[in-house]
Enzyme design. Structure first.
Site, PDB file in Angstrom:
ATOM      1  N   GLU A  43      25.918  -5.490  12.907  1.00 32.42           N
ATOM      2  CA  GLU A  43      26.274  -6.324  11.967  1.00 32.42           C
ATOM      3  C   GLU A  43      26.467  -8.256  11.004  1.00 32.42           C
ATOM      4  OE1 GLU A  43      23.569  -4.347  10.554  1.00 32.42           O
ATOM      5  OE2 GLU A  43      24.578  -1.999  11.254  1.00 32.42           O
ATOM      6  N   PHE A  93      27.326 -23.686  11.067  1.00 34.71           N
ATOM      7  CA  PHE A  93      25.760 -22.819  12.296  1.00 34.71           C
ATOM      8  C   PHE A  93      25.199 -23.410  11.460  1.00 34.71           C
ATOM      9  CE2 PHE A  93      27.573 -20.133   9.325  1.00 34.71           C
ATOM     10  CZ  PHE A  93      26.554 -19.019   9.093  1.00 34.71           C
TER      11      PHE A  93
END
Length: 392
Positions: free
Chosen positions: A370, A390
């Site tokens: 997760e 990112f």
């Protein structure tokens, strides 16, 4: 000489922060765990087998599957009540909380949030009762933290869809009746309800796990799986669909990981009060008490954070970044507590007679799934700076 001892969370007055209903749900799950789960968990872990269908029916009978969803046979409980149920289940084993989390917060939530009325009516009541098991197919062998790279694809063929691809690390995969599968289409990423009895669907267990052994973890393979148009989830388009489901599951982990930590801490305190070293209880040494004090502080702070996030969720105000804060902190601290408790237990800590190393092994997986700690750190970093470190 030993006297009266308080439980770690009593130092923070946690009971006073829960409603009567929330305490009753917590106590019901705790009693179920003591009677049905704790006597068996070491053997389930040792054998690497979990009787999922049997447990699902019992958990469904308690109203724990999809308990935070409303309608279609779901209990409609509040976020904190659901969190406390996750807390109690994971105090037994992370694999048990994973079973409930994947069923309710991934598979059922996907149908509840993005499905058609017909899909909800067909699947949710039976899944809430534990009569049907669901799984959630997003992660692939080469794409975990970067789901945008998924290769599983769905193409139109007349009025049908044809799916091909492989999904990996799928909890409940080999025992599921339906898989929520996310796939690339010409219209972006879409979700599909795939009955596992459909020709072309295959599942095999991941063997030789050292973590989450009391959990079914599978690889799903889809080879020319033909589905009707009605199999698509109409309300989800793009990655926001599966990521919304993941945020639901992460919330349960914020509470659940602390349950594992509490079980480690209370087990170790009880051990230290009885274990005699150099003619005195191990609990009577200053360094041991310092370890206990530090662990209790981190546990309590984590619980206060979890409860705050729960209240925000109930008010419809919690953000994904806040859930990342909870997941990053609470899993990291729970794992640190499990490791520290192992040192106090000494050699006894490496056996299945005590739950500590089992919890630590499980939490190594919880730390990663997760969303890894690294990814959650970057989510928080982006929130703080406004700069993404990112892509995707």
């Amino acid at each position: 000489m030993t006297g009266e001892a308080v439980r770690p969370l009593e130092l923070f007055g946690v009971d006073g922060l829960l409603t009567e209903e929330e305490r009753a749900i917590r106590d019901t799950v705790r009693a179920f765990g003591a009677k049905e789960l704790r006597p068996n968990i070491a053997e389930w872990y040792r054998s690497g087998e979990l009787p999922v269908p049997e447990l699902a029916r019992k958990l469904g009978g308690l109203g724990l599957l999809g308990m935070h969803l409303k309608g279609h046979g779901c209990a409609g409980a509040g976020a904190v009540a659901y969190g406390m149920a996750c807390f109690e289940l994971e105090s037994v084993d992370s694999g048990l909380r994973s079973l409930v989390s994947v069923q309710g917060s991934l598979a059922m939530y996907a149908i509840w949030a993005y499905g058609s009325d017909e899909q909800k009516d067909e699947w949710l009541p039976a899944m809430a009762a534990g009569e049907r098991i669901g799984c959630f197919g997003l992660t692939e062998p080469d794409f975990g933290s970067n789901p945008a790279g998924m290769r599983t694809a769905a193409r139109r063929d007349g009025g049908d869809w044809v799916l091909n691809g492989t999904k990996m690390w799928i909890t409940n995969g080999a025992v599921a009746d339906v898989a929520v599968v996310w796939a690339r289409t010409d219209d972006g990423v879409r979700g599909f309800l795939v009955p596992t009895a459909t020709p072309g669907v295959g599942a095999r267990d991941v063997a030789e796990k050292l973590s989450l052994r009391a959990s079914v973890t599978s690889e799903l393979v889809l080879e020319d799986v033909r589905l009707p148009a009605a199999a698509m989830l109409p309300g989800a388009r793009g990655l926001s669909g599966p990521l919304g489901c993941l945020n639901e599951a992460r919330f349960g982990i914020v509470f659940g990981a602390l349950g594992a930590a509490l079980d480690c801490l209370e087990t170790t305190i009880a051990y230290a009060r009885e274990r005699v070293v150099f003619d005195r209880p191990l609990a009577g040494f200053q360094l041991t008490q310092q370890k206990f004090a530090n662990m209790a502080l981190e546990l309590g702070k984590g619980m206060l954070l979890a409860l705050r996030l729960g209240r925000l969720k109930e008010a419809g105000e919690v953000t994904s970044e806040q859930v990342s804060v909870g997941k990053l902190n609470n899993v990291r601290e729970a794992l640190a507590i499990a490791r520290e408790c192992r040192t106090i237990l000494g050699a006894n800590g490496i056996t299945l007679e005590y739950p500590v190393l089992r919890h630590a092994n499980n939490l190594e997986s919880v730390l990663t799934y997760e969303g890894t700690s690294e990814v959650h750190s970057l989510v928080i970093g982006k929130a703080l700076t406004g700069v993404a470190a990112f892509s995707g």
